[in-house]
Design a protein around this motif. Structure first.
Motif, mmCIF file in Angstrom:
data_model
loop_
_atom_site.group_PDB
_atom_site.id
_atom_site.type_symbol
_atom_site.label_atom_id
_atom_site.label_comp_id
_atom_site.label_asym_id
_atom_site.label_seq_id
_atom_site.Cartn_x
_atom_site.Cartn_y
_atom_site.Cartn_z
ATOM 1 N N LYS A 25 36.278 45.124 23.362
ATOM 2 C CA LYS A 25 36.019 44.754 24.752
ATOM 3 C C LYS A 25 37.290 44.318 25.449
ATOM 4 O O LYS A 25 38.296 44.020 24.822
ATOM 5 N N VAL A 26 37.191 44.272 26.777
ATOM 6 C CA VAL A 26 38.304 43.845 27.629
ATOM 7 C C VAL A 26 38.218 42.337 27.798
ATOM 8 O O VAL A 26 37.130 41.774 27.945
ATOM 9 N N GLY A 27 39.375 41.697 27.774
ATOM 10 C CA GLY A 27 39.430 40.263 27.998
ATOM 11 C C GLY A 27 40.610 39.908 28.867
ATOM 12 O O GLY A 27 41.593 40.652 28.967
ATOM 13 N N LEU A 38 44.213 33.703 23.102
ATOM 14 C CA LEU A 38 42.839 33.434 23.509
ATOM 15 C C LEU A 38 42.523 34.321 24.710
ATOM 16 O O LEU A 38 43.260 34.341 25.695
ATOM 17 N N LEU A 39 41.418 35.044 24.591
ATOM 18 C CA LEU A 39 40.963 35.929 25.652
ATOM 19 C C LEU A 39 39.605 35.458 26.142
ATOM 20 O O LEU A 39 38.821 34.911 25.372
ATOM 21 N N ARG A 40 39.358 35.683 27.417
ATOM 22 C CA ARG A 40 38.054 35.359 28.003
ATOM 23 C C ARG A 40 37.431 36.628 28.544
ATOM 24 O O ARG A 40 38.132 37.498 29.061
ATOM 25 N N PRO A 41 36.104 36.727 28.482
ATOM 26 C CA PRO A 41 35.455 37.898 29.068
ATOM 27 C C PRO A 41 35.713 37.965 30.575
ATOM 28 O O PRO A 41 35.863 36.935 31.225
ATOM 29 N N VAL A 42 35.764 39.167 31.090
ATOM 30 C CA VAL A 42 35.902 39.344 32.535
ATOM 31 C C VAL A 42 34.662 38.738 33.187
ATOM 32 O O VAL A 42 33.548 38.972 32.753
#
Length: 137
Positions: A25-27, A38-42
């Motif tokens: 997934k994209v973050g 650290l990535l967050r969801p769009v």
């Protein structure tokens, strides 16, 4: 390679959209934590850790898809429902396959094209009346 670079060695800026193949997934890049980023969801949500060496910039298609998914989730979370056909603040929609509905919708569009709001309103009233008489379930 530091925790703030992708395999192309471009530094990540806060909010940069990247694709994480492990999570599929994209973050949005948020921060770093030890050897991970650290990535967050769009659109927001719970962040996750990712290996910075595996990340790549998100393609335009992936960005669009993630944005649409976030918008759909916001709509579902808000409990949105289909518009009420009797809602007078919205113009009535013509019934598919009905010649009269099509004709009245055509009159409305012609009135809109001429900026004739009175004729547009008249066409909406006639279309609603027709639908009540002929299409009421």
């Amino acid at each position: 390679m530091t925790a703030e670079t992708t395999r192309e060695s471009a530094p990540l800026e806060r909010g940069a959209l990247v694709y994480d193949p492990a999570a599929r997934k994209v973050g949005a890049y948020h921060d770093r934590s030890g050897p991970y980023v650290l990535l967050r969801p769009v659109g927001g949500g719970r962040e996750w850790q990712a290996d910075p060496a595996a990340l790549r910039p998100a393609t335009p298609r992936e960005r669009l898809s993630a944005g649409v998914a976030a918008a759909n989730e916001r709509t579902r979370a808000a409990g949105a429902v289909a518009p009420d056909p009797e809602d007078m603040s919205r113009p009535p929609l013509p019934v598919r396959g009905c010649a009269t509905c099509g004709e009245l919708a055509g009159l409305r569009e012609a009135a809109r094209a001429e900026y004739d709001r009175s004729a547009e309103t008249d066409a909406n009233v006639l279309l609603r009346q027709h639908q009540r008489r002929k299409h009421r379930a």
